[in-house]
Design an enzyme around this catalytic site. Structure first.
Site, PDB file in Angstrom:
ATOM      1  N   SER A 140       3.568  -2.173  10.380  1.00 35.29           N
ATOM      2  CA  SER A 140       5.026  -2.188  10.544  1.00 35.29           C
ATOM      3  C   SER A 140       5.641  -3.547  10.206  1.00 35.29           C
ATOM      4  O   SER A 140       6.636  -3.960  10.815  1.00 35.29           O
ATOM      5  CB  SER A 140       5.424  -1.730  11.948  1.00 35.29           C
TER       6      SER A 140
ATOM      7  N   HIS B 163      -9.365   0.860   4.880  1.00 31.72           N
ATOM      8  CA  HIS B 163      -8.107   1.125   5.588  1.00 31.72           C
ATOM      9  C   HIS B 163      -8.399   2.061   6.767  1.00 31.72           C
ATOM     10  O   HIS B 163      -9.237   2.955   6.665  1.00 31.72           O
ATOM     11  CB  HIS B 163      -7.084   1.752   4.631  1.00 31.72           C
TER      12      HIS B 163
ATOM     13  N   GLY C 107       2.509   2.168  10.734  1.00 31.07           N
ATOM     14  CA  GLY C 107       3.435   3.286  10.523  1.00 31.07           C
ATOM     15  C   GLY C 107       4.115   3.762  11.795  1.00 31.07           C
ATOM     16  O   GLY C 107       4.744   4.814  11.814  1.00 31.07           O
TER      17      GLY C 107
ATOM     18  N   GLU D 265      -5.185  -5.138  10.536  1.00 33.84           N
ATOM     19  CA  GLU D 265      -4.174  -4.116  10.770  1.00 33.84           C
ATOM     20  C   GLU D 265      -4.484  -3.373  12.073  1.00 33.84           C
ATOM     21  O   GLU D 265      -5.288  -2.418  12.061  1.00 33.84           O
ATOM     22  CB  GLU D 265      -4.164  -3.107   9.621  1.00 33.84           C
TER      23      GLU D 265
ATOM     24  N   LYS E 133       0.074   4.209  -0.263  1.00 33.42           N
ATOM     25  CA  LYS E 133      -0.619   5.368   0.335  1.00 33.42           C
ATOM     26  C   LYS E 133      -0.426   6.606  -0.553  1.00 33.42           C
ATOM     27  O   LYS E 133      -0.337   6.478  -1.767  1.00 33.42           O
ATOM     28  CB  LYS E 133      -0.134   5.611   1.764  1.00 33.42           C
TER      29      LYS E 133
ATOM     30  N   GLU F 221      -6.892   4.522   7.833  1.00 35.25           N
ATOM     31  CA  GLU F 221      -6.727   5.953   7.524  1.00 35.25           C
ATOM     32  C   GLU F 221      -7.978   6.498   6.846  1.00 35.25           C
ATOM     33  O   GLU F 221      -8.370   7.647   7.050  1.00 35.25           O
ATOM     34  CB  GLU F 221      -5.463   6.148   6.660  1.00 35.25           C
TER      35      GLU F 221
ATOM     36  N   ASN G 233       0.862  -1.175   0.000  1.00 33.90           N
ATOM     37  CA  ASN G 233       0.000   0.000   0.000  1.00 33.90           C
ATOM     38  C   ASN G 233       0.907   1.236   0.000  1.00 33.90           C
ATOM     39  O   ASN G 233       1.507   1.558   1.013  1.00 33.90           O
ATOM     40  CB  ASN G 233      -0.880  -0.032   1.267  1.00 33.90           C
TER      41      ASN G 233
HETATM   42  C1  PEP Z   1      -0.697   0.028   6.119  1.00 32.00           C
HETATM   43  O1  PEP Z   1      -0.975   1.195   6.222  1.00 32.00           O
HETATM   44  O2  PEP Z   1      -1.455  -0.707   5.469  1.00 32.00           O
HETATM   45  C2  PEP Z   1       0.505  -0.460   6.780  1.00 32.00           C
HETATM   46  C3  PEP Z   1       0.526  -1.700   7.126  1.00 32.00           C
HETATM   47  O3  PEP Z   1       1.516   0.460   6.992  1.00 32.00           O
HETATM   48  P1  PEP Z   1       2.969   0.171   7.643  1.00 32.00           P
HETATM   49  O4  PEP Z   1       3.467  -1.125   7.060  1.00 32.00           O
HETATM   50  O5  PEP Z   1       3.801   1.337   7.251  1.00 32.00           O
HETATM   51  O6  PEP Z   1       2.756   0.053   9.119  1.00 32.00           O
END
Ligand code: PEP
Length: 254
Positions: free
Chosen positions: A216, A98, A176, A170, A11, A100, A9
């Site tokens: 992460s 997601h 992040g 997630e 983003k 976000e 992703n």
């Molecule tokens: C995400 O936003 O889908 C995600 C998993 O981000 P990150 O790997 O940067 O934590």
């Protein structure tokens, strides 16, 4: 038998030019193929056509996904993208729900459910995200929180081919932030997701649905998640923005 999946992703990162370069880099890194692993990249909407061209021209072993979709077919919905606009440029996957989008843009489970139905009507595989905020985890209510999301997000879906519906767990506190859930944390919730999917769709269908972990995930920790029975891959944010680190995660899954 579920095929593993590693999905990136991007983003709101990478201009069109940068996105094409990243896709080209990834095509080189993965030139020997991805074995039995499904690989998906989800660039910003304006990059998608360029990435589709790289995939075509280089016969790259990854698929194209959107980061968002709207459920209507067309019309006066400024700023939105319809499902057939995704299929028309070669996208076969799309992230929905997601955290976000839920957090910054007010997306509800009802919206996510409508998006899943619209995507599936166009044969686009939803990668439907769920996950709890920190305070819910600290209160020990994370499993019931995520199970509730799953029930609402899947309401009324007809899943005839379980390989064409993907869930990504997630935990919001791990996205992040550099804070990863442990592999056992991921298994606890991914196992509960599969149990819920079995109650809704039957065990056989639930056994065919990929459940990814995201938050992460990196080249040095992805293998630990993948060892877990109900974790079938990873949805990767930050580490998908470098071709070598994303390719290393794909290789760890092979
Ligand atoms: C995400 O936003 O889908 C995600 C998993 O981000 P990150 O790997 O940067 O934590």
């Amino acid at each position: 038998m579920r095929k593993r999946m590693i999905a990136g992703n991007w983003k709101m990162n990478e201009t069109y030019t940068e996105g094409v370069a990243l896709a080209e880099g990834l095509a080189k890194e993965l030139a020997d193929g991805t074995g039995d692993v499904d690989v998906v990249v989800c660039p910003p909407a304006v990059d998608m056509k360029g990435v589709a061209e790289v995939i075509d021209q280089q016969n790259a072993p990854f698929a194209l996904g959107g980061q968002n979709v709207y459920w209507e077919e067309k019309g006066a919905y400024t700023g939105e993208t319809a499902p057939n606009m995704l299929t028309n440029i070669g996208a076969t996957y799309c992230i929905i729900g997601h955290s976000e989008r839920r957090g910054y843009f007010g997306e509800t489970d009802e919206d996510i459910n409508k998006k899943a139905k619209a995507l599936m009507a166009h044969d686009i595989v939803p990668i439907s995200c769920c996950g709890e905020p920190l305070e819910v985890r600290e209160a020990g209510k994370h499993v019931e929180f995520v199970v509730d999301q799953i029930k609402k997000d899947t309401e009324g879906l007809q899943i005839t081919d379980p390989s064409k519906y993907v869930v990504a767990y997630e935990p919001i506190w791990a996205i992040g932030t550099g804070k990863t859930a442990t592999a056992d944390d991921a298994q606890e919730v991914c196992g509960a997701i599969r149990k819920t999917l079995a109650e809704i769709f039957g065990q056989e269908t639930a056994d065919g649905i990929r459940v990814l972990y995201g938050g992460s995930a990196k080249p040095n920790n992805v293998a630990g998640f993948l060892e877990k029975e109900d974790v079938d891959g990873a949805l990767v944010g930050g580490a998908s923005l470098k071709a070598d680190s994303f390719a290393a995660m794909v290789k760890a899954a092979m």
